[in-house]
Design a protein around this motif. Structure first.
Motif, mmCIF file in Angstrom:
data_model
loop_
_atom_site.group_PDB
_atom_site.id
_atom_site.type_symbol
_atom_site.label_atom_id
_atom_site.label_comp_id
_atom_site.label_asym_id
_atom_site.label_seq_id
_atom_site.Cartn_x
_atom_site.Cartn_y
_atom_site.Cartn_z
ATOM 1 N N LEU A 194 31.294 103.578 22.936
ATOM 2 C CA LEU A 194 32.208 104.525 23.586
ATOM 3 C C LEU A 194 31.992 105.974 23.179
ATOM 4 O O LEU A 194 32.901 106.805 23.284
ATOM 5 N N ILE A 195 30.790 106.332 22.780
ATOM 6 C CA ILE A 195 30.535 107.686 22.302
ATOM 7 C C ILE A 195 30.691 108.719 23.416
ATOM 8 O O ILE A 195 31.266 109.796 23.196
ATOM 9 N N ASN A 196 30.207 108.441 24.616
ATOM 10 C CA ASN A 196 30.398 109.382 25.724
ATOM 11 C C ASN A 196 31.872 109.530 26.073
ATOM 12 O O ASN A 196 32.345 110.626 26.390
ATOM 13 N N VAL A 197 32.600 108.430 26.031
ATOM 14 C CA VAL A 197 34.021 108.463 26.381
ATOM 15 C C VAL A 197 34.794 109.273 25.339
ATOM 16 O O VAL A 197 35.688 110.059 25.686
ATOM 17 N N MET A 198 34.446 109.094 24.070
ATOM 18 C CA MET A 198 35.065 109.912 23.024
ATOM 19 C C MET A 198 34.745 111.386 23.238
ATOM 20 O O MET A 198 35.639 112.256 23.164
ATOM 21 N N ASN A 199 33.489 111.705 23.503
ATOM 22 C CA ASN A 199 33.095 113.097 23.711
ATOM 23 C C ASN A 199 33.793 113.703 24.924
ATOM 24 O O ASN A 199 34.118 114.894 24.928
ATOM 25 N N LEU A 200 34.031 112.894 25.938
ATOM 26 C CA LEU A 200 34.790 113.375 27.098
ATOM 27 C C LEU A 200 36.194 113.780 26.678
ATOM 28 O O LEU A 200 36.682 114.860 27.055
ATOM 29 N N LEU A 201 36.862 112.932 25.912
ATOM 30 C CA LEU A 201 38.225 113.254 25.474
ATOM 31 C C LEU A 201 38.259 114.529 24.642
ATOM 32 O O LEU A 201 39.236 115.287 24.687
ATOM 33 N N GLU A 202 37.214 114.784 23.881
ATOM 34 C CA GLU A 202 37.186 115.946 22.986
ATOM 35 C C GLU A 202 36.640 117.207 23.654
ATOM 36 O O GLU A 202 36.575 118.258 23.022
ATOM 37 N N SER A 203 36.269 117.119 24.934
ATOM 38 C CA SER A 203 35.647 118.259 25.603
ATOM 39 C C SER A 203 36.653 119.343 25.928
ATOM 40 O O SER A 203 37.856 119.110 26.048
ATOM 41 N N GLU A 204 36.123 120.547 26.087
ATOM 42 C CA GLU A 204 36.934 121.711 26.454
ATOM 43 C C GLU A 204 36.768 122.001 27.945
ATOM 44 O O GLU A 204 35.904 121.455 28.618
ATOM 45 N N GLY A 205 37.634 122.883 28.447
ATOM 46 C CA GLY A 205 37.529 123.295 29.834
ATOM 47 C C GLY A 205 36.177 123.923 30.138
ATOM 48 O O GLY A 205 35.523 124.475 29.247
ATOM 49 N N ASP A 206 35.743 123.853 31.389
ATOM 50 C CA ASP A 206 34.437 124.376 31.774
ATOM 51 C C ASP A 206 34.484 124.839 33.221
ATOM 52 O O ASP A 206 35.576 125.010 33.790
ATOM 53 N N LEU A 207 33.323 125.055 33.832
ATOM 54 C CA LEU A 207 33.293 125.559 35.209
ATOM 55 C C LEU A 207 33.832 124.556 36.214
ATOM 56 O O LEU A 207 34.202 124.931 37.343
ATOM 57 N N TYR A 208 33.906 123.282 35.841
ATOM 58 C CA TYR A 208 34.404 122.269 36.760
ATOM 59 C C TYR A 208 35.922 122.137 36.710
ATOM 60 O O TYR A 208 36.551 121.818 37.715
ATOM 61 N N SER A 209 36.517 122.389 35.541
ATOM 62 C CA SER A 209 37.965 122.301 35.397
ATOM 63 C C SER A 209 38.393 123.068 34.159
ATOM 64 O O SER A 209 37.740 122.975 33.109
ATOM 65 N N PRO A 210 39.497 123.811 34.245
ATOM 66 C CA PRO A 210 40.009 124.488 33.052
ATOM 67 C C PRO A 210 40.678 123.521 32.074
ATOM 68 O O PRO A 210 40.969 123.897 30.930
ATOM 69 N N LEU A 211 40.922 122.290 32.495
ATOM 70 C CA LEU A 211 41.601 121.319 31.642
ATOM 71 C C LEU A 211 40.678 120.833 30.533
ATOM 72 O O LEU A 211 39.465 120.657 30.748
ATOM 73 N N ASN A 212 41.243 120.591 29.357
ATOM 74 C CA ASN A 212 40.436 119.952 28.321
ATOM 75 C C ASN A 212 40.284 118.468 28.659
ATOM 76 O O ASN A 212 40.861 117.969 29.631
ATOM 77 N N GLY A 213 39.501 117.768 27.853
ATOM 78 C CA GLY A 213 39.176 116.397 28.181
ATOM 79 C C GLY A 213 40.387 115.492 28.289
ATOM 80 O O GLY A 213 40.499 114.669 29.218
ATOM 81 N N MET A 214 41.299 115.606 27.354
ATOM 82 C CA MET A 214 42.489 114.763 27.373
ATOM 83 C C MET A 214 43.335 115.043 28.613
ATOM 84 O O MET A 214 43.829 114.118 29.269
ATOM 85 N N GLN A 215 43.474 116.308 28.954
ATOM 86 C CA GLN A 215 44.239 116.668 30.147
ATOM 87 C C GLN A 215 43.549 116.203 31.421
ATOM 88 O O GLN A 215 44.198 115.712 32.354
ATOM 89 N N LEU A 216 42.233 116.347 31.462
ATOM 90 C CA LEU A 216 41.476 115.959 32.649
ATOM 91 C C LEU A 216 41.561 114.448 32.877
ATOM 92 O O LEU A 216 41.777 113.989 34.006
ATOM 93 N N VAL A 217 41.397 113.683 31.808
ATOM 94 C CA VAL A 217 41.507 112.223 31.918
ATOM 95 C C VAL A 217 42.921 111.833 32.355
ATOM 96 O O VAL A 217 43.103 110.985 33.236
ATOM 97 N N SER A 218 43.932 112.436 31.745
ATOM 98 C CA SER A 218 45.310 112.123 32.096
ATOM 99 C C SER A 218 45.585 112.366 33.576
ATOM 100 O O SER A 218 46.314 111.612 34.227
#
Length: 298
Positions: free
Chosen positions: A127-151
């Protein structure tokens, strides 16, 4: 309702990942799912190309692909390249000579392009990619961080991992820290298809008879287990559950899972209102195998 799927896979250490990809494409052709993206969760240089080659073979060369860009994770053992190298070098794909995009970037783009609550993530590797997704910051695709984007975007995580109700399994053992983090922090429901679900379901025996010898699915299984041999169906069950739910093969046990961040061992606490569930078999494994074999060879 067609289910939007983002698949995260370690394609390489076992051939059942190729079986899962084949089943996913069959389910898409039946109108049951829509494949939105795929990511590869080891450092192997052959994972992204293998996925892209399979997708192109099935007529979906447009599917976004991403890969783990961190070096040194599950890429040093020649046993992990029994088929993915051959598929990458032997079939047309975008990544024979150039690197694939970063997995988390691909995941964030795929999720941001979906409607709220529309996407199911199916994780059939560590689950390393999934963990990294949760820990990601906002970017050009979405201002939401990973936890917010997943939610916002993900209705459910379906994970092939763990051994239930308690035990140890390879995907969690290979990167215990990510398994523990994701299981503890994931903000939407998780359903686990554990080791005990796929182990007795043997699929692939009909590939040699039913598919031409140039078919990449047949080649992958023959390179991995030998001509006419079968393999356990861990990853295929997770994909089948994502499309069709638990009935009639399984029932769901609700509760809360925990994972040891040092060993990857998992434990379980029953709770009818818990945010986690695992599959429990209620029918013969041969019945599931028949369905999966038919989907693999459509």
């Amino acid at each position: 309702m067609t289910i939007r799927i983002l698949l995260d896979t370690d394609i390489g250490p076992d051939c059942d990942d190729v079986g899962a990809v084949a089943v996913l494409h069959a389910l898409e052709k039946l109108g049951e799912v829509r494949i939105a993206g795929m990511t590869h969760c080891t450092s192997s240089q052959w994972g992204a190309g293998c996925l892209d080659a399979l997708n192109r073979f099935y007529g979906r060369g447009d599917i976004p692909i991403g890969t783990l860009t961190m070096p040194g994770f599950l890429d040093g053992d020649s046993g992990y390249a029994k088929y993915n190298k051959g598929i990458t070098l032997g079939y047309p794909n975008r990544y024979q000579t150039e690197p694939a995009p970063d997995a988390v970037e691909t995941m964030r783009k795929v999720l941001a392009e979906g409607e709220d609550g529309e996407t199911v993530i199916v994780a059939i590797g560590p689950l390393i990619n999934v963990m990294n997704l949760l820990e990601s910051e906002g970017d050009l695709y979405s201002p939401l961080n990973g936890m917010q984007l997943v939610s916002a975007k993900v209705s459910m995580l379906i994970a092939m991992g763990g051994h239930f109700p308690a035990g140890k399994e390879w995907n969690f053992e290979m990167h215990p820290a990510s398994a523990a983090y994701v299981v503890a922090k994931w903000p939407t429901p998780i359903v686990f298809s554990g080791f005990e679900i796929g182990a007795p379901i043997h699929t692939g025996r009909s590939l040699t008879a039913d598919l031409p010898d140039t078919h990449p699915l047949r080649k992958a299984y023959e390179w991995y287990v030998g001509e006419g041999e079968t393999r356990h169906s861990w990853d295929l069950t997770a994909v089948l559950y994502a499309a069709r739910g638990h009935h009639p093969f399984w029932e769901l046990e609700s509760g809360t899972a925990t994972v040891d961040a040092q060993t990857g061992a998992n434990d379980w606490k029953h709770n009818p209102n818990g945010n986690h569930a695992y599959l429990k078999a209620i029918t013969s494994p041969s019945l599931v195998a028949e369905v999966l074999d038919n989907l693999m060879t459509r």
